[in-house]
Design an enzyme around this catalytic site. Structure first.
Site, PDB file in Angstrom:
ATOM      1  N   HIS A 264       0.837  -1.209   0.000  1.00 24.76           N
ATOM      2  CA  HIS A 264       0.000   0.000   0.000  1.00 24.76           C
ATOM      3  C   HIS A 264       0.871   1.259   0.000  1.00 24.76           C
ATOM      4  O   HIS A 264       0.695   2.142  -0.851  1.00 24.76           O
ATOM      5  CB  HIS A 264      -0.906  -0.023   1.239  1.00 24.76           C
ATOM      6  CG  HIS A 264      -1.800   1.174   1.360  1.00 24.76           C
ATOM      7  ND1 HIS A 264      -3.116   1.172   0.969  1.00 24.76           N
ATOM      8  CD2 HIS A 264      -1.567   2.433   1.849  1.00 24.76           C
ATOM      9  CE1 HIS A 264      -3.656   2.354   1.189  1.00 24.76           C
ATOM     10  NE2 HIS A 264      -2.727   3.145   1.734  1.00 24.76           N
ATOM     11  N   GLU A 265       1.797   1.338   0.939  1.00 24.47           N
ATOM     12  CA  GLU A 265       2.658   2.522   1.005  1.00 24.47           C
ATOM     13  C   GLU A 265       3.574   2.595  -0.206  1.00 24.47           C
ATOM     14  O   GLU A 265       3.917   3.682  -0.683  1.00 24.47           O
ATOM     15  CB  GLU A 265       3.461   2.527   2.302  1.00 24.47           C
ATOM     16  CG  GLU A 265       2.611   2.550   3.576  1.00 24.47           C
ATOM     17  CD  GLU A 265       1.603   3.680   3.640  1.00 24.47           C
ATOM     18  OE1 GLU A 265       1.858   4.746   3.020  1.00 24.47           O
ATOM     19  OE2 GLU A 265       0.564   3.509   4.292  1.00 24.47           O
ATOM     20  N   HIS A 268       1.837   4.459  -2.936  1.00 19.36           N
ATOM     21  CA  HIS A 268       1.972   5.907  -2.734  1.00 19.36           C
ATOM     22  C   HIS A 268       3.351   6.381  -3.189  1.00 19.36           C
ATOM     23  O   HIS A 268       3.491   7.404  -3.873  1.00 19.36           O
ATOM     24  CB  HIS A 268       1.812   6.252  -1.253  1.00 19.36           C
ATOM     25  CG  HIS A 268       0.405   6.276  -0.761  1.00 19.36           C
ATOM     26  ND1 HIS A 268      -0.577   7.058  -1.335  1.00 19.36           N
ATOM     27  CD2 HIS A 268      -0.193   5.639   0.288  1.00 19.36           C
ATOM     28  CE1 HIS A 268      -1.717   6.902  -0.673  1.00 19.36           C
ATOM     29  NE2 HIS A 268      -1.512   6.042   0.317  1.00 19.36           N
ATOM     30  N   GLU A 294      -4.623   7.825  -3.240  1.00 20.56           N
ATOM     31  CA  GLU A 294      -5.112   6.565  -2.679  1.00 20.56           C
ATOM     32  C   GLU A 294      -5.437   5.548  -3.769  1.00 20.56           C
ATOM     33  O   GLU A 294      -5.353   4.347  -3.542  1.00 20.56           O
ATOM     34  CB  GLU A 294      -6.329   6.812  -1.793  1.00 20.56           C
ATOM     35  CG  GLU A 294      -6.014   7.498  -0.478  1.00 20.56           C
ATOM     36  CD  GLU A 294      -5.042   6.723   0.400  1.00 20.56           C
ATOM     37  OE1 GLU A 294      -4.958   5.477   0.274  1.00 20.56           O
ATOM     38  OE2 GLU A 294      -4.339   7.354   1.197  1.00 20.56           O
TER      39      GLU A 294
END
Length: 500
Positions: A264-265, A268, A294
């Site tokens: 997830h990170e 980003h 997101e």
């Protein structure tokens, strides 16, 4: 840049000085959440407040306002130069409504609030955090009044995270999304429960860490332009496109906790690392919106990281890394386990379906806080009641309840809805990518993520803030946000897993 007019060159110079101050403050904030010694907390708050105030003063100065006005009337700017000026002028007009005194008070309050949130989590007591959160809320309401809004003071902050977002728009989206998700959930809950107990064994920290690092590298995250550390709550922070840092957290008794936080990170971070280096300090070096940001993290975490193809590539590697823990487990069993749908307590660990009920509860709390229907002290009761109502789970304590997210301690009201909006944009973008990259599934099955990353670089990352969320979606997929693409994706996935 040498072709730019003298006024534009002056604008770039001034904007980069301001960016230098802001990113210096961001370095201190990153350190605060990773390595700061406990006794350094008070001075750190003062340092961050000073830098935040300086950046605000410079950006909202009469000199900057006049320069932007002059540039807005100047002929001969390129399309990108004009986009930078227009966006900077919009930012200037917004920030000029906020006095430096409020910026400083907010910075000090956020610093206090973050540390009381940490202490509240340690003591499992919301009342430790509540007074500082109340102060943050009052400051954000003061900010709403200064910024202005049409119907709801919350709109000022929703719009700040995604241009055009409002209570009216989100109420419509969530009102339509909720029954669609509930319908899928009700069908799943009639089926036999997926077995996932093997994910909750002892998985040594160092081995998890090394595997997470390898997956980040495979995704294309450049460790020469970033690093990963451990924090209480995973986050991504950037100081320029060549210094983008991620954090994760590790639970040795739960394999799911770290890996998908890393992915997830990482999503980003890939966005930040691909933003135009030449536009440093200018709007075109920034992300389109928090929702689009997101979309990147949720796309990598779910469409890629929880896909059948991802499991086909990585589960054999995991079986070699954790032979005892995954003994006798097939790739199909692993795939089903990491996609298990089960109402739960923790948002960041929730499955793709029930995740959005977590978001809706937070959105509703924020909306009610801003219109005065509830106070900060009502949050635990409202939270617990709605977790029972929406998800059928009993909240046992504050740490696993209303103290689980860091966002409110940062004053980030209006952020939570972007997780759902981002999930929907992410599904829409990935669907388009699969259309334009015919062998995308094969690439992922082989652990080759470059075709997807290159597509995202060219379709999403390259534009910076040139387009807002809806305009970018239209440019990429030919339509604005279409939630039905997201619900169709979920239904297709869970039809195969649960035979619904």
């Amino acid at each position: 840049m040498s072709q730019a007019s003298p006024h534009y060159q002056q604008y770039v110079t001034e904007m980069r000085k301001i960016a230098d101050i802001r990113y210096a403050s961001a370095v201190l904030q990153w350190d605060q959440e990773t390595y700061l010694p406990a006794k350094g907390a008070d001075f750190r708050g003062q340092q961050i407040a000073t830098l935040s105030s300086l950046a605000h003063e410079f950006f909202t100065s009469q000199k900057m306002g006049q320069l932007l006005k002059t540039l807005s009337e100047e002929d001969g700017l390129t399309e990108d130069q004009r986009a930078n000026v227009v966006l900077s002028l919009q930012d200037y007009e917004r920030h000029s409504k906020i006095p430096t005194d409020l910026v400083e008070r907010m910075s000090v309050a956020v610093h206090k609030s973050f540390h009381s949130w940490m202490k509240g989590r340690q003591e499992n007591d919301f009342s430790v955090f509540a007074p500082d959160l109340s102060e943050i809320l009052q400051l954000k309401k003061e900010e709403s009044t200064l910024l202005g809004y049409e119907k709801n003071p919350y709109d000022a902050h929703l719009n700040d995270h995604d241009k055009g977002s409002s209570v009216a728009l989100l109420d419509q989206i969530f009102t339509n999304l909720k029954p669609a998700l509930k319908s899928i959930l009700d069908k799943i809950l009639t089926k036999p429960e997926v077995e996932d107990g093997f994910l909750r064994q002892h998985f040594p920290k160092n081995q998890q860490w090394e595997f997470g690092i390898q997956v980040l590298k495979d995704m294309g995250y450049d460790f020469e332009a970033g690093r990963q550390d451990v924090s209480e709550h995973p986050f991504t922070i950037n100081f320029n496109s060549k210094d983008v840092r991620v954090t994760t957290r590790i639970d040795e008794q739960d394999f799911s906790n770290m890996l998908w936080s890393c992915i997830h990170e990482g999503g980003h971070a890939l966005y930040e690392q691909a933003l135009p280096e030449a536009e440093y300090g200018l709007p075109l070096s920034e992300a389109a919106s928090f929702s689009v940001h997101e979309s990147q993290s949720r796309l990598w975490e779910n469409q890629v990281g929880r896909s059948w193809e991802f499991c086909q590539h990585y589960f054999p590697i995991l079986k070699e890394l954790f032979p005892k823990q995954f003994a006798g487990i097939s790739t199909e069993e692993f795939y089903k386990a990491i996609n298990k749908v089960s109402p739960s307590l923790i948002r960041t660990e929730a499955d793709e379906l029930t995740y959005h009920f977590h978001v809706m509860i937070r959105y509703e709390i924020e909306k009610l806080l801003f219109d005065g229907a509830i106070s900060v002290h009502d949050i635990p009761e409202y939270w617990n009641a709605h977790y029972e109502s929406y998800l059928g789970v009993a909240v046992p304590d504050h740490k696993r309840g209303c103290l689980q997210d860091v966002h409110w301690s940062h004053g980030s009201f209006g952020y939570f809805p972007t997780y759902s909006l981002g999930s929907m944009y992410g599904a829409q973008f990935y669907t388009q990518a699969a259309t334009e990259i015919p062998l995308l599934s094969t690439y992922i099955r082989n652990g080759s993520f470059q075709p997807l990353l290159q597509w995202l670089n060219g379709k999403v990352h390259i534009w910076g803030r040139k387009y807002d969320s809806e305009s970018l979606s239209l440019k990429i997929s030919g339509k604005g946000l279409d939630p039905s693409i997201f619900t169709a994706y979920l239904l297709d996935k869970y039809m195969n897993i649960y035979n619904i």
